[in-house]
Structure formats: C-alpha cells, structure tokens
Design a protein around this motif. Structure first.
Motif, PDB file in Angstrom:
ATOM      1  N   GLU A 118      87.252  10.048 -55.636  1.00  0.00           N
ATOM      2  CA  GLU A 118      86.939  11.443 -55.970  1.00  0.00           C
ATOM      3  C   GLU A 118      88.122  11.776 -57.152  1.00  0.00           C
ATOM      4  N   ASP A 119      87.620  12.688 -58.124  1.00  0.00           N
ATOM      5  CA  ASP A 119      88.655  13.120 -59.048  1.00  0.00           C
ATOM      6  C   ASP A 119      89.201  14.354 -58.449  1.00  0.00           C
ATOM      7  N   ASP A 120      90.047  14.967 -59.334  1.00  0.00           N
ATOM      8  CA  ASP A 120      91.035  16.141 -58.848  1.00  0.00           C
ATOM      9  C   ASP A 120      89.984  17.306 -58.366  1.00  0.00           C
ATOM     10  N   GLU A 121      88.899  17.348 -58.925  1.00  0.00           N
ATOM     11  CA  GLU A 121      87.824  18.333 -58.486  1.00  0.00           C
ATOM     12  C   GLU A 121      86.870  18.005 -57.378  1.00  0.00           C
ATOM     13  N   GLY A 122      87.248  17.092 -56.652  1.00  0.00           N
ATOM     14  CA  GLY A 122      86.602  16.510 -55.363  1.00  0.00           C
ATOM     15  C   GLY A 122      85.033  16.026 -55.716  1.00  0.00           C
ATOM     16  N   ARG A 123      84.826  15.390 -57.105  1.00  0.00           N
ATOM     17  CA  ARG A 123      83.596  14.954 -57.508  1.00  0.00           C
ATOM     18  C   ARG A 123      83.666  13.331 -57.109  1.00  0.00           C
ATOM     19  N   CYS A 125      83.622   9.750 -57.959  1.00  0.00           N
ATOM     20  CA  CYS A 125      83.655   8.944 -59.165  1.00  0.00           C
ATOM     21  C   CYS A 125      82.984   7.509 -58.713  1.00  0.00           C
TER      22      CYS A 125
END
Length: 140
Positions: A118-123, A125
C-alpha cells in the motif's frame, strides 16, 4: 515461542535482510510468523517516468515472504523461493510503500504468502504472492 518479538528481532539481527533489501532501503517494522511488515521508499526505486518500478514491488514482496517463511522453517531449515508473482493496480510516485505479509499456507515443506503493498494513503498498489520450498540448511 517462535515468532515473538524478541526472538524475531534476534533472527533479523543475526541474519540481516539481505544486500538487495538494504540497497533499496527496505525497513522491517514487524516480524512474526503470522504477520511481517516492511516499508520501502519510493524515491530511489523509481523507473524513468517517475513511478515506483514494478520490480521494486516484487523485491519488497519476496523479501517479506522469504523472511517470514524462514522464520516459520526454524533452526536448521532454509526457505527458498520457487514461485513469485505480482499484480500491479496503482502507481506510487513519492513517499513510502508498506508491504503487509500474511501466510496463506504454512506447511512442513511449502509455504505460500500474500503480500499487500500500500501507499502512504493506504491504497493498494500491488499484490504479491510467493511460494517457498523449505529444506534442510546446508552444512558448514
């Protein structure tokens, strides 16, 4: 008990995380048989168009899955990757990505792990799956 914080930390301290993981800036933040977590910076691991390189996701996933499998394997045993695949669903361009590794199967001779990156926004990837073969460690 294998997998507690103290023993896990000692295993990492004794064996390290590997030259490639170190070069890519991978930092392990949690390390047990049930859940292994690490993060990696995007900057320094991007392709020419500015996206995190797809291979970097695989390195993060394989590092997590292999380390978790080796912890499960125990003393005198060695886990080696025999299959790894990744599905990329979003591109990261800055910050960090975090991989969360959980077991799908923990057997005597095979392990299968899923790693959600996940990226820093919790999405999400990328999703990585790795299968490791457990065998006796080579004699010194």
């Amino acid at each position: 008990m294998v997998g507690d914080g103290l023993e896990s930390g000692n295993w990492v301290a004794q064996n390290g995380s590997g030259e490639l993981a170190d070069a890519m800036g991978i930092e392990f933040t949690e390390y047990t048989v049930e859940r292994t977590v690490a993060r990696m910076p995007v900057v320094g691991n991007r392709q020419t168009v500015g996206f995190l390189h797809g291979g970097a996701y695989v390195v993060l996933g394989e590092s997590l899955g292999s380390m978790a499998a080796n912890l499960h394997a125990g003393a005198g045993r060695l886990a080696v990757g025999i299959d790894v695949n990744a599905t990329h669903v979003r591109s990261a361009t800055s910050g960090y990505v975090t991989g969360i590794c959980t077991p799908i199967h923990l057997g005597r001779t095979l392990t299968v792990h899923e790693i959600v990156v996940e990226d820093d926004e919790g999405r999400r990837c990328c999703t990585v799956r790795i299968t490791n073969l457990i065998k006796d460690a080579p004699s010194d």
